[in-house]
Design a protein around this motif. Structure first.
Motif, short mmCIF file in Angstrom:
data_model
loop_
_atom_site.label_atom_id
_atom_site.label_comp_id
_atom_site.label_asym_id
_atom_site.label_seq_id
_atom_site.Cartn_x
_atom_site.Cartn_y
_atom_site.Cartn_z
N LEU A 197 0.81 -0.89 0.35
CA LEU A 197 -0.26 0.17 0.32
C LEU A 197 1.04 1.33 -0.09
O LEU A 197 1.40 1.77 0.83
CB LEU A 197 -0.96 -0.01 1.17
N TRP A 246 -7.70 3.22 5.85
CA TRP A 246 -6.14 4.38 5.09
C TRP A 246 -5.90 4.97 6.32
O TRP A 246 -4.64 5.64 6.42
CB TRP A 246 -6.37 4.39 3.74
N HIS A 257 -2.40 -4.29 -4.91
CA HIS A 257 -1.90 -3.09 -4.54
C HIS A 257 -0.57 -2.68 -5.09
O HIS A 257 0.13 -2.28 -4.53
CB HIS A 257 -2.33 -2.30 -3.52
N GLY A 308 2.39 -1.20 -6.62
CA GLY A 308 2.47 0.53 -5.98
C GLY A 308 3.20 1.52 -7.44
O GLY A 308 2.80 2.79 -7.08
N GLY A 345 -4.54 4.28 -2.99
CA GLY A 345 -4.05 3.44 -3.36
C GLY A 345 -5.28 3.04 -5.11
O GLY A 345 -5.64 1.76 -5.15
#
Length: 266
Positions: free
Chosen positions: A59, A118, A147, A149, A215
């Motif tokens: 994340l 988050w 996810h 990056g 994200g």
């Protein structure tokens, strides 16, 4: 939680005493698992384990790893209706490290709800400021990587609210919704109902600040913003609008990891 635990012997055999009520048998081993209702268990003298699945990901907030972020996997699963409709609840929690990574190693195959906190700052009615709910599916033996990056970005949307408008921020929120593709074989789709793939709830709105969704991967989204006026019991929905985030937009802003969109006037 299990009401009793039994360990198999060196040959893999185990014995369950007679039960008065329907029950679920969950078999756990380093190499795999099985989940059976009582009737199924008695019908299968030999049980073959299914290999575990795994879910892992990284994340990011803006261009930095999202450290110390809580990720929850939740699943309410009806095993069978041979005896009764019994449900098994699975829940597992991980917290990302300094690199923003998380990993679930022993995951039962099927559909899960993934919940990412988050921003755990408590706002409004003591709820986290920013939550993301996603539908995640895995099959036996699969390792699902989420996810990445370099394929996700923070989407930032400025809000313009007139100074004379007195806003009840505790009752105001923003949602970014991704819908599942339409499946003609799905009963809900045939009835004109769509299924949600992912929903991001932001309760961290304030005057002069942009909405941020972390994200976000390439795809088509629906943005819903609710601004509540102080003293007004009826929420004012600003309406829904479509957004498309492309890979080109993310790569263009890879340095700071932020995709800035046009201002929305209230």
């Amino acid at each position: 939680s299990a009401t009793s635990t039994i360990t198999a012997d060196s040959t893999g055999r185990f014995h369950i005493p007679p039960q008065n009520e329907p029950f679920v048998c969950f078999i756990w081993h380093e190499t795999g698992y099985a989940e059976l209702m009582d009737v199924e268990l008695y019908q299968q003298p030999k049980i073959v384990l299914k290999p575990w699945a795994a879910i892992q990901g990284t994340l990011h907030k803006r261009a930095a790893p999202a450290e110390n972020t809580k990720v929850v996997l939740l699943r309410n699963h009806e095993i069978s209706t041979h005896s009764e409709g019994l449900y098994v609840v699975y829940q597992s929690t991980r917290t990302t490290g300094t690199d923003g990574a998380f990993q679930f190693d022993r995951v039962v195959a099927g559909e899960w709800e993934e919940i990412i906190t988050w921003d755990d700052t408590r706002v409004g009615f003591d709820q986290p400021a920013y939550l993301q709910y996603s539908s995640v599916s895995v099959v036996p033996g699969q390792t699902l990587i989420q996810h990445p990056g370099n394929q996700a970005a923070t989407v930032r949307i400025p809000l313009a609210i007139p100074e004379e408008t007195v806003v009840d921020w505790a009752r105001s929120s923003a949602q970014l919704i991704a819908w599942k593709p339409v499946d003609p074989a799905d009963d809900d789709n045939r009835r004109g109902r769509r299924r949600i793939q992912e929903t991001r709830h932001g309760f961290h709105l304030s005057r002069g600040k942009s909405i941020e969704f972390f994200g976000v991967q390439p795809g088509d989204y629906e943005l819903k913003i609710v601004i509540s006026r102080s003293g007004d019991p009826v929420e004012s929905l600003l309406g829904a609008r479509s957004l498309t985030i492309t890979s080109e937009m993310i790569q263009k802003n890879a340095t700071d990891g932020v995709v800035d969109l046009a201002e929305i006037a209230v």
